[in-house]
Design a protein around this motif. Structure first.
Motif, PDB file in Angstrom:
ATOM      1  N   TYR A  85       0.842  -1.192   0.000  1.00  0.00           N
ATOM      2  CA  TYR A  85       0.000   0.000   0.000  1.00  0.00           C
ATOM      3  C   TYR A  85       0.878   1.243   0.000  1.00  0.00           C
ATOM      4  N   SER A  86       0.570   2.193  -0.884  1.00  0.00           N
ATOM      5  CA  SER A  86       1.438   3.358  -1.048  1.00  0.00           C
ATOM      6  C   SER A  86       0.943   4.554  -0.239  1.00  0.00           C
ATOM      7  N   VAL A  87      -0.350   4.617  -0.001  1.00  0.00           N
ATOM      8  CA  VAL A  87      -0.924   5.660   0.854  1.00  0.00           C
ATOM      9  C   VAL A  87      -1.976   4.970   1.714  1.00  0.00           C
ATOM     10  N   GLU A  88      -2.431   5.636   2.770  1.00  0.00           N
ATOM     11  CA  GLU A  88      -3.474   5.014   3.578  1.00  0.00           C
ATOM     12  C   GLU A  88      -4.724   4.828   2.725  1.00  0.00           C
ATOM     13  N   SER A  89      -5.217   3.592   2.646  1.00  0.00           N
ATOM     14  CA  SER A  89      -6.360   3.347   1.771  1.00  0.00           C
ATOM     15  C   SER A  89      -7.097   2.097   2.238  1.00  0.00           C
ATOM     16  N   PRO A  90      -8.338   1.899   1.741  1.00  0.00           N
ATOM     17  CA  PRO A  90      -9.044   0.665   2.045  1.00  0.00           C
ATOM     18  C   PRO A  90      -8.318  -0.516   1.407  1.00  0.00           C
ATOM     19  N   GLY A  91      -8.580  -1.732   1.872  1.00  0.00           N
ATOM     20  CA  GLY A  91      -7.879  -2.857   1.263  1.00  0.00           C
ATOM     21  C   GLY A  91      -8.394  -4.198   1.753  1.00  0.00           C
ATOM     22  N   GLY A  92      -8.270  -5.200   0.887  1.00  0.00           N
ATOM     23  CA  GLY A  92      -8.762  -6.532   1.214  1.00  0.00           C
ATOM     24  C   GLY A  92      -7.668  -7.578   1.313  1.00  0.00           C
ATOM     25  N   PHE A  93      -6.407  -7.140   1.423  1.00  0.00           N
ATOM     26  CA  PHE A  93      -5.294  -8.088   1.488  1.00  0.00           C
ATOM     27  C   PHE A  93      -4.905  -8.378   2.939  1.00  0.00           C
ATOM     28  N   TRP A  94      -4.301  -9.555   3.142  1.00  0.00           N
ATOM     29  CA  TRP A  94      -3.766  -9.923   4.464  1.00  0.00           C
ATOM     30  C   TRP A  94      -2.415  -9.223   4.616  1.00  0.00           C
ATOM     31  N   ILE A  95      -2.265  -8.474   5.700  1.00  0.00           N
ATOM     32  CA  ILE A  95      -1.040  -7.688   5.878  1.00  0.00           C
ATOM     33  C   ILE A  95      -0.019  -8.514   6.670  1.00  0.00           C
ATOM     34  N   LEU A  96       1.077  -8.866   5.974  1.00  0.00           N
ATOM     35  CA  LEU A  96       2.097  -9.733   6.580  1.00  0.00           C
ATOM     36  C   LEU A  96       3.222  -8.931   7.234  1.00  0.00           C
ATOM     37  N   GLY A  97       3.437  -7.717   6.790  1.00  0.00           N
ATOM     38  CA  GLY A  97       4.535  -6.926   7.332  1.00  0.00           C
ATOM     39  C   GLY A  97       4.460  -5.510   6.813  1.00  0.00           C
ATOM     40  N   ARG A  98       5.513  -4.747   7.085  1.00  0.00           N
ATOM     41  CA  ARG A  98       5.518  -3.365   6.599  1.00  0.00           C
ATOM     42  C   ARG A  98       6.933  -2.966   6.209  1.00  0.00           C
TER      43      ARG A  98
END
Lengths: 236, 311
Positions: free
Chosen positions: A174-187
């Motif tokens: 993700y490049s900016v704060e936004s809605p999303g449906g992906f599983w977030i594994l890290g940053r």
């Protein structure tokens, strides 16, 4: 091969109907050829998975002549014409539940340990098919099939920038704060979009991305260097 | 310099927009109503590419610190200079210390204020346009606020001009906009296409520079509303699963994964951007050749619109 009008200022050149490296490579090669030949009337181009949107100025070129000129380039649009890809390293911290907040749940769903999931994800090389949705956001594949996972049932309304997510066969950052449906594994602490930079977006279509697993300490160190404008992304 | 005393709900710096950045996910931005924008520049003797202000539903109040020319076009906002009424669609001479105010729009949504010489903000990726979501361009990538100061580039003397009455657009009523089928019209039923080109579609308040949300007869899909993401053109009519159209404008996402049934032609897209929430639009189907003919007509209308002021 289909030419589909997208209004009176653009034409969608469809080279296939699937998400595949082969089709996307032809899309990017066609874009490269159009830019290189400087086709009359072309204003800009937007590659996607399997199609290229070509914006044109109808005062300079008609629809039929433009489609004919593009059509002539299609047979030459192969991987051979593309310059060698850039390899971009993105440091990524998986091992902090504050950053990779879906890692444990995704691992459980896949029947893996969190560590194995992080290792499998970080061990792959990803192809940037194209950039879209928000400034600088890469659409990528490359994960081992073992970690393909359906998207979240209920998309979240806010995903922090830098979040590295997976869904289906796709991976994105993700490049900016936004809605999303992906599983977030890290940053990643490296900004993919920095509106104050001379070149605000880091990634380009066709780039290869490698994630380098870092701990929270290094995440914070790189984050501080980014804030101080002294961090240089590793690109080869 | 102009000093902003009140900014209005959303006033941004725009020029004709950014080119070549959509492949990096950055939209063109620029004016929603290009026709009115270009005339605001021409009335003050600027090239079409100069930066001007786009005001939304209500304009700003500002003070000028130098003598020069301004012009207001687009939505019909009452204009006063030091409390005295001034005319839109015409050159207005201002002197240091003048206070200019644009009130709430009586018709239309977006008004443009052109400044002789053009607004002086840095070029970002080749453009002075503000992209609000991406926080780039214009003044610090944001809408204007009270206390802001904007530089104005110098210009030579400006001959007063006006736009011919017959060339001033009417923003009221129920405009018919023309659209070209595709790229994904084959994903809709005949019934769905008949609804699109037969029904009235009301503009919803959630509309912005990214897109106008419409509500009307359901545009029925034949098979699935998701596609493999592809590029989105100006005026694309995107139809998600609920069958209600979203018309994508200048700050649109560069790519998307919903079906796009048709695309409103470039010479009509301003009509959508100037339709107020509650106003309705109708669509008429045309082909690419006819749209190109309409664009040439629109260019010719722009050329003929501006007249020398008769003393």
């Amino acid at each position: 091969l289909r030419f589909l009008p997208a209004g009176d200022l653009a034409v969608c050149v469809e080279l296939g109907e699937a998400i595949s490296v082969e089709v996307n490579t032809r899309v990017r090669a066609l874009e490269f050829l159009i830019q290189q030949k400087g086709l009359t009337g072309v204003v800009e181009t937007v590659p996607a998975y399997s199609s290229l949107l070509v914006y044109y100025d109808p005062r300079a070129v008609g629809y039929e002549p433009l489609c004919a000129a593009i059509g002539e380039l299609v047979p030459q649009a192969t991987t051979a014409v593309l310059p060698p890809p850039r390899i971009v390293e993105l440091p990524c911290c998986y091992d902090d539940p504050e950053l990779g907040f879906d890692l444990a749940a995704a691992a459980q769903r896949l029947g893996l340990s969190a560590d194995e999931l992080a290792r499998l994800h970080a061990g792959a090389e990803y192809l940037v098919y194209f950039i879209g949705f928000t400034p600088g956001l890469p659409y990528m594949t490359g994960m081992p099939g073992r970690i393909n996972i359906p998207r979240l049932d209920t998309p979240r309304t806010k995903t922090p920038p830098g979040s590295v997510g997976i869904g289906g066969i796709q991976c994105c950052v993700y490049s900016v704060e936004s809605p999303g449906g992906f599983w977030i594994l890290g940053r990643t602490p490296v900004p993919l979009y920095d509106p104050s930079a001379a070149e605000p977006t880091l990634l380009r279509p066709g780039d290869r991305v490698r994630f380098r697993r870092i701990d929270r300490g290094e995440f914070d160190t790189i984050g501080a260097a980014v804030a101080a404008r002294s961090y240089r992304p590793v690109i080869s | 310099v102009i000093r902003i005393l009140d900014a209005g709900p959303q006033t941004t710096v725009q020029d004709l927009g950014r080119t070549g950045q959509m492949r990096y996910g950055i939209p063109p931005s620029g004016p929603v109503d290009r026709f009115a924008f270009v005339l605001a520049n021409r009335l003050v003797g600027n090239p079409d590419t100069a930066a001007a202000l786009e005001c939304t539903l209500m304009g700003p109040r500002f003070e000028t610190t130098a003598a020069g020319a301004i012009a207001v076009t687009g939505a019909d906002m009452p204009i006063t200079v030091n409390g005295q009424e001034a005319a839109g669609w015409a050159t207005i001479a201002v002197k240091p210390g003048d206070v200019v105010k644009l009130g709430p729009a009586r018709t239309g949504v977006r008004a443009y204020i052109g400044f002789g010489g053009g607004l002086d903000v840095p070029l970002v990726l080749g453009s002075r346009s503000t992209y609000l979501r991406g926080r780039v361009g214009g003044l610090e990538g944001r809408a204007l606020k009270k206390g802001d100061e904007l530089g104005v580039l110098t210009s030579g003397p400006v001959r007063p001009r006006r736009v011919a009455r017959s060339a001033i657009p009417d923003y009221t009523g129920e405009p018919t906009v023309r659209a070209i089928l595709g790229p994904q019209d084959d994903r809709f039923t005949d019934e769905g296409l008949r609804a699109l080109f037969g029904g009235r579609y009301e503009v919803l308040p959630q509309s912005d520079r990214m897109g106008s949300r419409l509500r009307g007869p359901r545009i029925e899909h034949a098979r699935g509303h998701d596609i493999i993401s592809d590029g989105i053109a100006l005026g694309s009519i995107q139809v998600p699963g609920d069958g209600q159209p979203i018309v994508l404008l200048v700050d649109r996402q560069s790519t998307g994964g919903y079906t796009k049934v048709a695309t409103i032609c470039s010479s009509d897209i301003w009509r959508v951007g100037q339709a107020r929430p509650g106003q309705s639009i109708r669509l008429r189907r045309i082909d690419v050749d006819e749209a190109h003919r309409l664009l040439r007509e629109s260019d010719a209308a722009l050329e003929a619109a501006v007249r020398e002021e008769i003393a």
